[in-house]
Design an enzyme around this catalytic site. Structure first.
Site, PDB file in Angstrom:
ATOM      1  N   HIS A   9     -54.507  73.980  32.893  1.00 60.33           N
ATOM      2  CA  HIS A   9     -55.900  74.362  32.669  1.00 60.33           C
ATOM      3  C   HIS A   9     -56.084  75.876  32.687  1.00 60.33           C
ATOM      4  O   HIS A   9     -55.246  76.624  33.192  1.00 60.33           O
ATOM      5  CB  HIS A   9     -56.795  73.735  33.742  1.00 60.33           C
ATOM      6  CG  HIS A   9     -56.461  74.204  35.129  1.00 60.33           C
ATOM      7  ND1 HIS A   9     -56.880  75.423  35.616  1.00 60.33           N
ATOM      8  CD2 HIS A   9     -55.710  73.642  36.108  1.00 60.33           C
ATOM      9  CE1 HIS A   9     -56.419  75.582  36.849  1.00 60.33           C
ATOM     10  NE2 HIS A   9     -55.699  74.516  37.173  1.00 60.33           N
ATOM     11  N   GLU A  87     -54.512  67.513  40.360  1.00 62.32           N
ATOM     12  CA  GLU A  87     -53.586  68.382  41.086  1.00 62.32           C
ATOM     13  C   GLU A  87     -53.129  67.745  42.405  1.00 62.32           C
ATOM     14  O   GLU A  87     -53.810  66.871  42.961  1.00 62.32           O
ATOM     15  CB  GLU A  87     -54.264  69.735  41.350  1.00 62.32           C
ATOM     16  CG  GLU A  87     -53.428  70.764  42.090  1.00 62.32           C
ATOM     17  CD  GLU A  87     -52.166  71.169  41.353  1.00 62.32           C
ATOM     18  OE1 GLU A  87     -51.295  70.292  41.168  1.00 62.32           O
ATOM     19  OE2 GLU A  87     -52.037  72.354  40.993  1.00 62.32           O
TER      20      GLU A  87
END
Length: 202
Positions: A9, A87
């Site tokens: 990202h 994550e």
């Protein structure tokens, strides 16, 4: 054959401040949005057939927005979000600087942080997530050949480390926001073929 490209990202304010994010849902900043647009431009050149590509992401907002920016730029359908692609959870270390982490828990690779997800569980979760993503994609789009997965640094690092038998990434290497890594996918596993723009021969 299906290609799976993992994309980190774009930048967040916590990335810029070198704070550990983990599962804390921190949004992109303006730099991160521009990185997403640049990633879309760069990767558009590898699309043989945009109609045979699919974009998905982690369910954390920094990954979802990165994926949406790429999809908008390509004219692709809205990306689906998968919790399995989020994550690594860092427990008590989330929101802590790298320096404070070292002071409190010691070495990054051997420390045991209360509430943190183990690297082994992270890797297993990631591979299970990939299998689900591919299964879903083939069910709704049988001609899919390339899946772009917007996810997170520790997850991507874990996958690359496993697939390369520990040769990549280098211990102190930081995976850049917006960087991408491409694999051949099969039900038996992944084969790394492109490492941030460099052809790989392992």
């Amino acid at each position: 054959m299906i290609h799976l490209t993992l994309i980190r990202h774009g930048e967040t304010d916590w990335n810029r401040a070198r704070l550990i994010q983990g599962s804390t849902d921190i949004p992109l900043n303006d730099t991160g949005r521009e990185q997403a647009r640049q990633t879309a431009d760069r990767l558009s050149g590898v699309l043989d057939d945009p109609a045979a590509a699919r974009i998905v992401s982690s369910d954390l907002s920094r990954a979802r927005e990165t994926a949406q920016i790429i999809a908008d730029q390509w004219g692709s359908p809205a990306p689906l979000a998968y919790p399995a692609l989020r994550e690594r959870a860092y427990g008590d270390a989330e929101g802590v600087t790298i320096e404070d982490f070292a002071a409190r828990w010691g070495d990054w690779y051997t420390s045991e942080v209360p509430g943190a997800e183990s690297r082994e569980l992270l890797r297993l979760r990631a591979f299970e997530g990939f299998d689900t993503v591919v299964t879903d994609a083939l069910r709704s789009q049988p001609d899919v050949t390339h899946i772009f997965v917007v996810t997170h640094g520790a997850l991507i690092r874990s996958v690359i480390h496993h697939v390369s038998d520990g040769r990549l990434p280098a211990r102190q290497e930081r995976l850049a926001n917006g960087s991408d890594y491409t694999f051949h996918y099969s039900p038996d596993g992944l084969t790394l073929i492109d490492y941030a723009g460099t052809t790989v021969s392992l």
